[in-house]
Write a protein that holds these residues in place. Structure first.
Motif, PDB file in Angstrom:
ATOM      1  N   ARG A 198      24.604  65.064 -12.841  1.00 10.85           N
ATOM      2  CA  ARG A 198      23.848  65.266 -14.075  1.00 10.85           C
ATOM      3  C   ARG A 198      22.879  66.431 -13.924  1.00 10.85           C
ATOM      4  NH1 ARG A 198      22.125  61.666 -18.212  1.00 10.85           N
ATOM      5  NH2 ARG A 198      23.159  60.016 -17.044  1.00 10.85           N
ATOM      6  N   GLU A 199      22.252  66.551 -12.770  1.00 14.23           N
ATOM      7  CA  GLU A 199      21.275  67.612 -12.522  1.00 14.23           C
ATOM      8  C   GLU A 199      21.895  69.005 -12.611  1.00 14.23           C
ATOM      9  OE1 GLU A 199      20.009  63.803 -11.149  1.00 14.23           O
ATOM     10  OE2 GLU A 199      21.731  64.962 -10.411  1.00 14.23           O
ATOM     11  N   ASP A 200      23.162  69.120 -12.271  1.00 19.81           N
ATOM     12  CA  ASP A 200      23.844  70.415 -12.399  1.00 19.81           C
ATOM     13  C   ASP A 200      23.852  70.865 -13.860  1.00 19.81           C
ATOM     14  OD1 ASP A 200      24.632  70.851  -9.664  1.00 19.81           O
ATOM     15  OD2 ASP A 200      26.119  69.261  -9.936  1.00 19.81           O
ATOM     16  N   TYR A 201      24.046  69.934 -14.738  1.00 19.51           N
ATOM     17  CA  TYR A 201      24.030  70.249 -16.169  1.00 19.51           C
ATOM     18  C   TYR A 201      22.614  70.492 -16.653  1.00 19.51           C
ATOM     19  CZ  TYR A 201      28.952  69.512 -16.821  1.00 19.51           C
ATOM     20  OH  TYR A 201      30.316  69.666 -16.777  1.00 19.51           O
ATOM     21  N   GLU A 202      21.711  69.594 -16.317  1.00 20.01           N
ATOM     22  CA  GLU A 202      20.327  69.688 -16.786  1.00 20.01           C
ATOM     23  C   GLU A 202      19.615  70.937 -16.277  1.00 20.01           C
ATOM     24  OE1 GLU A 202      19.445  64.906 -17.231  1.00 20.01           O
ATOM     25  OE2 GLU A 202      18.768  65.943 -15.426  1.00 20.01           O
ATOM     26  N   ASN A 203      19.890  71.330 -15.040  1.00 20.28           N
ATOM     27  CA  ASN A 203      19.155  72.433 -14.419  1.00 20.28           C
ATOM     28  C   ASN A 203      19.862  73.788 -14.473  1.00 20.28           C
ATOM     29  OD1 ASN A 203      17.144  70.574 -13.689  1.00 20.28           O
ATOM     30  ND2 ASN A 203      18.161  70.141 -11.745  1.00 20.28           N
ATOM     31  N   VAL A 204      21.173  73.789 -14.677  1.00 24.05           N
ATOM     32  CA  VAL A 204      21.923  75.049 -14.625  1.00 24.05           C
ATOM     33  C   VAL A 204      22.689  75.319 -15.928  1.00 24.05           C
ATOM     34  CG1 VAL A 204      23.649  76.409 -13.366  1.00 24.05           C
ATOM     35  CG2 VAL A 204      22.148  74.843 -12.113  1.00 24.05           C
ATOM     36  N   GLU A 239      26.729  64.307 -19.725  1.00 23.88           N
ATOM     37  CA  GLU A 239      26.046  65.539 -20.123  1.00 23.88           C
ATOM     38  C   GLU A 239      27.038  66.560 -20.669  1.00 23.88           C
ATOM     39  OE1 GLU A 239      22.791  66.035 -20.425  1.00 23.88           O
ATOM     40  OE2 GLU A 239      22.449  63.998 -19.705  1.00 23.88           O
ATOM     41  N   LYS A 277      27.283  76.972 -10.286  1.00 21.94           N
ATOM     42  CA  LYS A 277      26.649  78.257 -10.003  1.00 21.94           C
ATOM     43  C   LYS A 277      26.994  79.224 -11.148  1.00 21.94           C
ATOM     44  CE  LYS A 277      27.208  82.152  -6.878  1.00 21.94           C
ATOM     45  NZ  LYS A 277      28.053  82.722  -5.872  1.00 21.94           N
ATOM     46  N   PRO A 293      20.650  74.956 -19.627  1.00 18.91           N
ATOM     47  CA  PRO A 293      19.749  76.088 -19.876  1.00 18.91           C
ATOM     48  C   PRO A 293      20.493  77.412 -20.086  1.00 18.91           C
ATOM     49  CG  PRO A 293      18.915  74.766 -18.061  1.00 18.91           C
ATOM     50  CD  PRO A 293      20.292  74.250 -18.392  1.00 18.91           C
TER      51      PRO A 293
END
Length: 130
Positions: free
Chosen positions: A23-29, A64, A3, A32
């Motif tokens: 991985r999505e925590d890195y890619e999406n938050v 990531e 967060k 970016p």
């Protein structure tokens, strides 16, 4: 889950992590946020808060994290990690030499000090292995 924390200057990416990071925590938050903070800047700072609910990182998240660190190696001015998880603090101490910027770890009881340090001019003037 990662967060974004509010109330930090634009050159600081501040996050809290809870549970198990994917991985999505890195890619999406996180990625970016780092990319946005780097627009118009040569260097940025990172503030991580890993509280008592933080458990671990999935292999994809660890990958990531490594890629992010390497791809912006010279752009890390300072990193503050706040946690009471001794294994995280130990891992940071072991791999500190791989990080270009200044790195400090803090226990959760010193969260205010960590936040003050990451936004201060002291980041630039702190001895690298502090």
């Amino acid at each position: 889950m990662i967060k974004i924390l509010e109330g930090f200057p634009g050159n600081v990416v501040a996050v809290s992590a809870n549970g198990k990071l994917a991985r999505e925590d890195y890619e999406n938050v996180l990625i970016p946020a780092v990319e946005a903070a780097l627009v118009g800047r040569d260097k940025i700072r990172v503030y991580y808060e890993l509280g008592p609910d933080f458990m671990s990182m999935e292999p994809g998240a660890a990958w990531e994290d490594l890629k992010l660190g390497i791809s912006h190696y010279l752009q890390w001015e300072g990193i503050a990690v706040v946690t009471d998880h001794e294994w995280i603090r130990h891992a940071i101490d072991v791999f500190r030499f791989l990080i270009h910027g200044r790195v400090r770890t803090y226990p959760m009881s010193r969260v205010s000090e960590a936040r003050d340090w990451i936004v201060s001019d002291l980041v630039r003037h702190t001895i690298r292995l502090s």
